[in-house]
Design a protein around this motif. Structure first.
Motif, PDB file in Angstrom:
ATOM      1  N   PHE A 272       0.899  -1.214   0.002  1.00 22.45           N
ATOM      2  CA  PHE A 272      -0.101  -0.095  -0.044  1.00 22.45           C
ATOM      3  C   PHE A 272       0.685   1.309  -0.097  1.00 22.45           C
ATOM      4  CE2 PHE A 272      -3.605  -2.851   1.433  1.00 22.45           C
ATOM      5  CZ  PHE A 272      -4.302  -2.264   0.514  1.00 22.45           C
ATOM      6  N   ASP A 273       1.914   1.201   0.744  1.00 25.98           N
ATOM      7  CA  ASP A 273       2.840   2.238   0.633  1.00 25.98           C
ATOM      8  C   ASP A 273       3.394   2.652  -0.515  1.00 25.98           C
ATOM      9  OD1 ASP A 273       4.341   4.529   2.304  1.00 25.98           O
ATOM     10  OD2 ASP A 273       6.171   2.940   1.886  1.00 25.98           O
ATOM     11  N   ALA A 274       3.920   1.459  -1.412  1.00 31.73           N
ATOM     12  CA  ALA A 274       4.363   1.693  -2.605  1.00 31.73           C
ATOM     13  C   ALA A 274       3.174   2.266  -3.604  1.00 31.73           C
ATOM     14  CB  ALA A 274       4.907   0.410  -3.283  1.00 31.73           C
ATOM     15  N   TYR A 275       2.048   1.831  -3.477  1.00 30.78           N
ATOM     16  CA  TYR A 275       1.056   2.321  -4.340  1.00 30.78           C
ATOM     17  C   TYR A 275       0.680   3.584  -4.192  1.00 30.78           C
ATOM     18  CZ  TYR A 275      -3.710   2.209  -6.524  1.00 30.78           C
ATOM     19  OH  TYR A 275      -4.809   2.667  -7.486  1.00 30.78           O
ATOM     20  N   THR A 276       0.691   4.024  -2.765  1.00 33.82           N
ATOM     21  CA  THR A 276       0.337   5.493  -2.574  1.00 33.82           C
ATOM     22  C   THR A 276       1.518   6.381  -3.092  1.00 33.82           C
ATOM     23  OG1 THR A 276       1.320   5.349  -0.309  1.00 33.82           O
ATOM     24  CG2 THR A 276      -1.157   5.141  -0.483  1.00 33.82           C
ATOM     25  N   ASN A 277       2.601   5.871  -2.861  1.00 36.02           N
ATOM     26  CA  ASN A 277       3.909   6.643  -3.397  1.00 36.02           C
ATOM     27  C   ASN A 277       3.732   6.777  -5.065  1.00 36.02           C
ATOM     28  OD1 ASN A 277       5.000   6.807  -1.170  1.00 36.02           O
ATOM     29  ND2 ASN A 277       6.350   5.267  -1.292  1.00 36.02           N
ATOM     30  N   GLU A 278       3.425   5.838  -5.815  1.00 34.53           N
ATOM     31  CA  GLU A 278       3.050   5.851  -7.086  1.00 34.53           C
ATOM     32  C   GLU A 278       2.159   7.120  -7.538  1.00 34.53           C
ATOM     33  OE1 GLU A 278       3.486   1.287  -8.949  1.00 34.53           O
ATOM     34  OE2 GLU A 278       1.499   2.154  -8.385  1.00 34.53           O
ATOM     35  N   ILE A 279       0.910   7.167  -6.765  1.00 31.05           N
ATOM     36  CA  ILE A 279      -0.024   8.159  -6.849  1.00 31.05           C
ATOM     37  C   ILE A 279       0.767   9.463  -6.848  1.00 31.05           C
ATOM     38  CG2 ILE A 279      -2.164   9.032  -6.018  1.00 31.05           C
ATOM     39  CD1 ILE A 279      -3.123   6.365  -5.434  1.00 31.05           C
ATOM     40  N   GLN A 280       1.477   9.858  -5.681  1.00 29.41           N
ATOM     41  CA  GLN A 280       2.009  10.916  -5.242  1.00 29.41           C
ATOM     42  C   GLN A 280       2.790  11.434  -6.544  1.00 29.41           C
ATOM     43  OE1 GLN A 280       2.258  10.082  -0.591  1.00 29.41           O
ATOM     44  NE2 GLN A 280       3.040  12.093  -1.413  1.00 29.41           N
ATOM     45  N   GLU A 281       3.766  10.601  -6.809  1.00 29.75           N
ATOM     46  CA  GLU A 281       4.726  10.819  -7.916  1.00 29.75           C
ATOM     47  C   GLU A 281       4.114  11.261  -9.102  1.00 29.75           C
ATOM     48  OE1 GLU A 281       8.591   8.514 -10.273  1.00 29.75           O
ATOM     49  OE2 GLU A 281       7.431   7.685  -8.604  1.00 29.75           O
ATOM     50  N   THR A 282       2.882  10.562  -9.558  1.00 24.50           N
ATOM     51  CA  THR A 282       2.069  10.985 -10.924  1.00 24.50           C
ATOM     52  C   THR A 282       1.700  12.510 -10.862  1.00 24.50           C
ATOM     53  OG1 THR A 282       1.395   8.546 -11.067  1.00 24.50           O
ATOM     54  CG2 THR A 282       0.083  10.309 -12.164  1.00 24.50           C
ATOM     55  N   ILE A 283       1.006  12.843  -9.460  1.00 28.09           N
ATOM     56  CA  ILE A 283       0.427  14.007  -9.232  1.00 28.09           C
ATOM     57  C   ILE A 283       1.744  15.143  -9.296  1.00 28.09           C
ATOM     58  CG2 ILE A 283      -0.879  15.473  -7.630  1.00 28.09           C
ATOM     59  CD1 ILE A 283      -2.308  13.006  -6.987  1.00 28.09           C
ATOM     60  N   ASN A 284       2.731  14.836  -8.506  1.00 27.50           N
ATOM     61  CA  ASN A 284       3.737  15.580  -8.435  1.00 27.50           C
ATOM     62  C   ASN A 284       4.650  16.049  -9.897  1.00 27.50           C
ATOM     63  OD1 ASN A 284       3.362  15.838  -5.752  1.00 27.50           O
ATOM     64  ND2 ASN A 284       4.985  14.520  -5.269  1.00 27.50           N
ATOM     65  N   ASN A 285       4.399  14.942 -10.430  1.00 31.37           N
ATOM     66  CA  ASN A 285       5.205  15.246 -11.795  1.00 31.37           C
ATOM     67  C   ASN A 285       4.320  15.784 -13.173  1.00 31.37           C
ATOM     68  OD1 ASN A 285       7.336  14.124 -11.061  1.00 31.37           O
ATOM     69  ND2 ASN A 285       6.933  11.916 -11.689  1.00 31.37           N
ATOM     70  N   LYS A 286       2.955  16.149 -12.408  1.00 33.84           N
ATOM     71  CA  LYS A 286       1.950  16.791 -13.483  1.00 33.84           C
ATOM     72  C   LYS A 286       2.508  18.038 -13.896  1.00 33.84           C
ATOM     73  CE  LYS A 286      -2.284  14.396 -13.422  1.00 33.84           C
ATOM     74  NZ  LYS A 286      -3.711  14.602 -13.173  1.00 33.84           N
TER      75      LYS A 286
END
Length: 226
Positions: free
Chosen positions: A212-226
């Motif tokens: 779950f930690d890795a999954y939420t990190n994926e989400i945060q990275e996607t948003i931060n890279n927008k």
């Protein structure tokens, strides 16, 4: 001047995953500490032994062990208190862990919708639970290359079996649950087959938390890279 606090709006942070991770890590540690303590007490105090007379004249007696309302005539006490009960405790903890992240991810989607005026809300998408969350993440946020969510889907299958089918490796129709079989067959994951049930060992809950930690990190990275 009187302030109506009910009308005040406070901004909610978009990402609360760090707190959730720390909270659940502490919860898992507490669970494992409780399990170890229970096993240690069982080994230290041990069952009480009762001698039952079968035939006094011939000197035949039967010894029966008792511990916390169970006895050795009905179950293998070592197996129950050192293996089965710990697995049951971890099954219960798994329900809490998955439900907590499900709630936090649904809340995240709602906050994201408010902040970005998203054309589609989470509750307007098909499905439910984490499947619907992942659909929101793919369609609205644009993160469609998750390497973690396939494993989370398998974990959810196991969670569902723990919640509704006594952690069986087969569905109620007797068909094997492929996702659970794949978890069992992966030597790096701390689950195994115990008869018709899944046995959960120490280490599995942390594994789930890290997914779950890795999954939420994926989400945060996607948003931060927008």
């Amino acid at each position: 001047m009187t302030i109506d606090f009910g009308k005040l709006k406070t901004s909610r942070p978009l990402f609360t995953f760090g707190f959730t991770y720390n909270l659940m890590r502490s919860f898992i540690q507490n669970t494992e500490d409780s399990i170890k303590s229970s096993i240690a007490i069982y080994k230290d105090k041990g069952p009480e032994v009762e001698e039952i007379e079968i035939c006094a004249e011939e000197g035949i007696y039967q010894c029966v062990e008792h511990y916390q309302g169970l006895d050795s005539q009905d179950v293998f006490l070592d197996e129950i208190f050192e293996s089965y009960f710990p697995s049951v405790q971890r099954r219960s903890a798994l329900l809490t862990l998955v439900a907590t992240y499900e709630h936090e991810l649904e809340l995240f989607c709602d906050i994201y919708t408010e902040e970005h005026n998203s054309p589609v809300k989470l509750n307007e998408l098909k499905g439910q639970g984490l499947e619907r969350v992942n659909l929101f993440v793919k369609k609205i946020i644009g993160s469609d290359n998750s390497t973690v969510f396939p494993t989370i889907k398998k974990i959810v299958k196991l969670r569902n079996s723990c919640a509704h089918n006594d952690a069986k490796i087969e569905d109620k129709g007797g068909q094997p649950i492929k996702a659970i079989e794949e978890l069992i067959n992966d030597a790096s994951i701390n689950v195994s087959q115990d008869g018709k049930q899944v046995h959960i060992d120490e280490g599995f809950l942390i594994f789930v938390l890290n997914q779950f930690d890795a999954y939420t990190n994926e989400i945060q990275e996607t948003i931060n890279n927008k």
